[in-house]
Design an enzyme around this catalytic site. Structure first.
Site, PDB file in Angstrom:
ATOM      1  N   GLN A   1       0.845  -1.195   0.000  1.00 55.10           N
ATOM      2  CA  GLN A   1       0.000   0.000   0.000  1.00 55.10           C
ATOM      3  C   GLN A   1       0.880   1.245   0.000  1.00 55.10           C
ATOM      4  OE1 GLN A   1      -3.307   0.539   3.065  1.00 55.10           O
ATOM      5  NE2 GLN A   1      -1.757   1.900   3.881  1.00 55.10           N
ATOM      6  N   GLY A   2       0.719   2.115  -0.977  1.00 55.38           N
ATOM      7  CA  GLY A   2       1.525   3.332  -1.053  1.00 55.38           C
ATOM      8  C   GLY A   2       0.714   4.558  -0.698  1.00 55.38           C
ATOM      9  N   TYR A   3       0.640   4.858   0.590  1.00 57.22           N
ATOM     10  CA  TYR A   3      -0.109   6.034   1.038  1.00 57.22           C
ATOM     11  C   TYR A   3       0.843   7.088   1.629  1.00 57.22           C
ATOM     12  CZ  TYR A   3      -4.705   3.634   0.692  1.00 57.22           C
ATOM     13  OH  TYR A   3      -5.831   2.995   0.274  1.00 57.22           O
ATOM     14  N   SER A   4       1.460   6.749   2.774  1.00 55.49           N
ATOM     15  CA  SER A   4       2.236   7.750   3.514  1.00 55.49           C
ATOM     16  C   SER A   4       3.438   8.234   2.723  1.00 55.49           C
ATOM     17  CB  SER A   4       2.738   7.160   4.834  1.00 55.49           C
ATOM     18  OG  SER A   4       1.670   6.836   5.668  1.00 55.49           O
TER      19      SER A   4
ATOM     20  N   GLU B   1     -10.624  -2.525   6.343  1.00 54.10           N
ATOM     21  CA  GLU B   1      -9.473  -2.769   7.208  1.00 54.10           C
ATOM     22  C   GLU B   1      -9.772  -3.840   8.234  1.00 54.10           C
ATOM     23  OE1 GLU B   1      -7.841   0.876   8.775  1.00 54.10           O
ATOM     24  OE2 GLU B   1      -5.938   0.367   7.845  1.00 54.10           O
TER      25      GLU B   1
END
Lengths: 359, 401
Positions: free
Chosen positions: B124-127, B242
């Protein structure tokens, strides 16, 4: 598998809640709080007419035949309203006679308790924090009982008192009998008066299953105190939200400050997650006998402690005004103090729960 | 309130238990490589309707009627038997349900089956370094050039990036739009040229996280989920899923049992520490919080099964903060029981995820990891803001737009 309230239970809470807000708004509560009696007979009469006096008394004896969970749900709402009524002692007396009494005792007392025509209470406390059945020293021999019980809720108004005696058993006394003296104590919680009951060779009759009943009634009491604290704590949180939302300092309402917002969020989190614990502990008393003593002990210790801490925060967030007699915070603060100390402090019940866990 | 299962649910559980006696595999099958054994058993679980219950059959699921009680039983029993059920992780747990909700039929067909089979792993590429709690301020950008996205930027805290085949992530595609409206949800091949993954070593010594750098990375134009500028809404909706990642509801109970064992075997003045009144008080206080968390979970479960989400919005918002605090309370008690053992660094095994439990070093590692929990997945102070503002109606923070 259903972990939640039924529609009837939600309705029960709503019905009592609207009674409380209509019949005992805070102005009225304040009058009673500053008065002498620690209760208001009209309020109890009103609740009795709604069936609250006999909520958990069996239908055979004129009650509503509901469970400890239903009592606890009402207890929450009464805590929320800091309602000055003899609900606690009266409900416990009913449970004690139902669980420990002979058929004859049940049919003599329960219908009158259920209708509210007679008022009952329990006398468990003794000097030196002797609250638990195994600690009682009051002596009953034959049909006479001698000893001093303390912190008897609404004792001065009661007709019949279930008294805990040495060996953990229970006896019934009538308050007007010879040898019974009831002295009002200057209790911290002015919404639930307490008295000292001095028994000098007072006539009594024992409950045949008193020893088993006394533990069950103690456990039910722990749950009712926890539920009352839960309701009181939520009331304090709402009062704090209202106050900090209107009180301005540095040109802005206090709730605009994160330090205030976060403290309120902590209070609410700490309190709201205990709701399911009191539900469970009450349900266990009704249906899960193996786990009920432990769950009740943990619920009382944890919830009355969390509520007291929320009350402390509520006071702090009200600033100096919170410390005054005029400020309403004190009424619920003291309700929380009562619930925490009555029947033994959290420390006592944590140690009991440790023993019950086999630690 | 009724905490008992109905007859038909109990019968379902019996059948399930009987099925789970098939794990571990025996005979010739036991000689297969472990990965192969797991795959085999997973396939049998799908056939029987225990695994991927809410996924369509055509994508590799078992397409069972929605049933919260049976879902819960399956989860509990699989964990108790330590049997390989559905894969957890960000692909099956978050991406697949997101594609079911927002993906095109082509995207669903292409990505969901290999993801459920474990052949396509996701990160997951969020932050980003400059976008943590204020995630919507992210700056990694994707520009549509011809029929390809060209991506430049830098992501951080990317769990499993080093072993992932694909990334689902948030990128700024509309630089002129407002903060939230300029973000799109894209799917990237991690083997594409221009991607560099660097591990981040944590204070425990383990390296669960990575940094990912993008230099002119190219992705097909149709690797966008939802429309341009809708990435924020898509990612918020993903958060609903989630719960799929909340692996083991009993994990905290196991940790508490381990703590009791620790108190039994640790000595205080020559006697087991559990006999010490101050230790008993502390353990019983922790148990109070533990039971609150457990029963609140049960309460949310029933509300969910009844379709009464509104009735439990508040405790749900509080769960993350509550669980974090509980975990820290628990590991802090362990820290005090272990005592001088906290002067020693954990071994690599003790420091890594899924490592041994109950050793002194494992407690040291749990103690440090419990601190990280107050940041991961939404910092505790952000949780307090959410509770204050959304659950209690307190005013929003003053902030620039």
């Amino acid at each position: 598998m259903e972990f939640g309230l039924s529609e009837e239970q939600k309705l029960l809470q709503e019905t009592v809640r609207s009674f409380v807000s209509k019949e005992c708004p805070v102005t009225k509560l304040r009058e009673i709080f500053d008065g002498e009696l620690g209760t208001e007979p009209a309020l109890w009469k009103g609740l009795s007419e709604m069936g609250i006096a006999g909520l958990a008394i069996s239908e055979d004896h004129g009650g509503a035949g509901m469970e400890v969970l239903d009592l606890a749900l009402v207890s929450e709402v009464l805590g929320e309203g800091a309602l000055p009524t003899p609900f606690l002692g009266h409900s416990l007396a009913g449970l004690a006679i139902e669980a420990g009494g002979s058929d004859e005792q049940k049919s003599r007392w329960l219908p009158r308790l259920a209708s509210g025509d007679a008022l009952g209470t329990v006398a468990f406390g003794e000097l030196d924090n002797r609250w638990q059945p195994e600690e009682w020293t009051t002596q009953a021999s034959g049909s006479r009982v001698t000893g001093t019980k303390r912190f008897v809720p609404n004792g001065s108004l009661s007709d019949v008192v279930v008294v805990g005696v040495a060996g953990g058993g229970l006896v019934l006394i009538e308050k007007e009998a010879k040898g019974v003296t009831c002295e009002t104590m200057d209790g911290i919680d002015r919404t639930r008066g307490v008295c000292e009951l001095i028994l000098d060779e007072a006539p009594c009759e024992s409950l045949p299953n008193g020893a088993a009943a006394s533990r069950r009634v103690r456990d039910a009491a722990l749950v009712l105190l926890a539920a009352d604290s839960f309701g009181a704590a939520w009331k304090l949180i709402r009062m704090t939200i209202d106050y900090t939302g209107t009180r301005e300092q540095f040109g802005t309402p206090l709730t605009q400050f994160q330090s205030v917002k976060h403290e309120i969020a902590n209070m609410a989190t700490d309190v709201e997650q205990t709701r399911a614990l009191y539900w469970y502990a009450a349900h266990a008393l009704d249906h899960l006998p193996d786990d009920s003593a432990h769950a009740a002990a943990i619920a009382k210790a944890h919830i009355t402690d969390r509520a007291m801490e929320a009350a402390r925060s509520a006071f702090e967030l009200h600033g100096g005004i919170g410390f005054t007699w005029e400020c309403d915070v004190q009424m619920w603060f003291k309700r929380c103090m009562f619930n925490r100390a009555f029947l033994g402090t959290p420390e006592v019940h944590r140690e009991r729960s440790a023993q019950l866990s086999g630690w | 309130m009724n905490l008992e299962y109905s007859e038909d649910v109990l019968a379902f559980r019996d059948e399930l238990r009987e099925f789970l006696e098939g794990w571990p595999l025996t005979g010739d099958e036991a000689k297969l490589a472990l990965e192969e054994q797991r795959r085999l058993f997973r396939e049998r679980g799908i056939e029987r309707g225990y695994v991927y219950r809410d996924m369509p059959k055509k994508f590799g699921g078992s397409e069972q009627p929605s049933d919260a009680v049976r879902d819960r039983i399956v989860k509990e029993e699989y964990l108790a038997a330590n049997a390989p059920g559905g894969l957890i992780g960000q692909g099956p747990g978050m991406l697949a349900p997101t594609l079911m909700e927002f993906g095109t039929p082509e995207q669903q067909e292409r990505f969901i089956p290999p993801t459920l089979a474990g052949d396509m792993r996701w990160c997951q590429g969020y932050s980003e370094p400059g976008a943590g709690s204020d995630l919507a301020s992210l700056q990694s950008r994707a520009d549509l050039v011809g029929d390809e996205w060209v991506i430049n930027g830098h992501k951080i805290w990317t769990t499993t990036a080093h072993e992932a085949d694909y990334m689902f992530g948030l990128f700024r595609t509309e630089p002129d739009a407002s903060k939230h409206a300029g973000i799109s949800y894209l799917l990237l091949d991690m083997k594409a040229p221009g991607i560099e993954v660097r591990p981040l070593k944590e204070m425990t010594g383990a390296a669960m996280f990575n940094e990912v750098f993008f230099t002119d990375v190219r992705a097909p134009a149709d690797h966008i989920v939802g429309k341009r500028g809708e990435g924020w809404q898509v990612s918020r909706a993903t958060l609903k899923h989630e719960r799929n990642l909340i692996g083991d509801p009993n994990a905290m109970h196991r940790a508490f049992r381990n703590l009791i064992d620790l108190a039994r075997r640790t000595k205080r003045g020559g006697r087991p520490a559990i006999e010490d009144p101050s230790v008993r008080q502390r353990l019983a206080e922790i148990e109070g919080y533990l039971l609150c968390q457990e029963f609140t979970g049960s309460r949310m479960f029933t509300a969910g099964a009844r379709g009464d989400h509104a009735g439990v919005v508040m405790p749900m918002m509080m769960m993350k903060l509550y669980g974090t605090d509980l975990q820290q309370l628990l590991t802090r008690a362990a820290c005090d029981l272990v005592g001088d053992g906290f002067l020693l660094a954990p071994t690599v095994e003790e420091g890594s995820h899924g490592g041994p439990q109950g050793t002194d070093g494992a407690w040291v590692s749990s103690y440090m990891n419990a601190i990280a929990v107050s940041i991961a997945g939404g910092a505790s102070n952000i949780q307090r803001n959410i509770i204050g503002e959304r659950a209690l109606g307190l005013p929003r923070d003053l902030r620039s737009a």
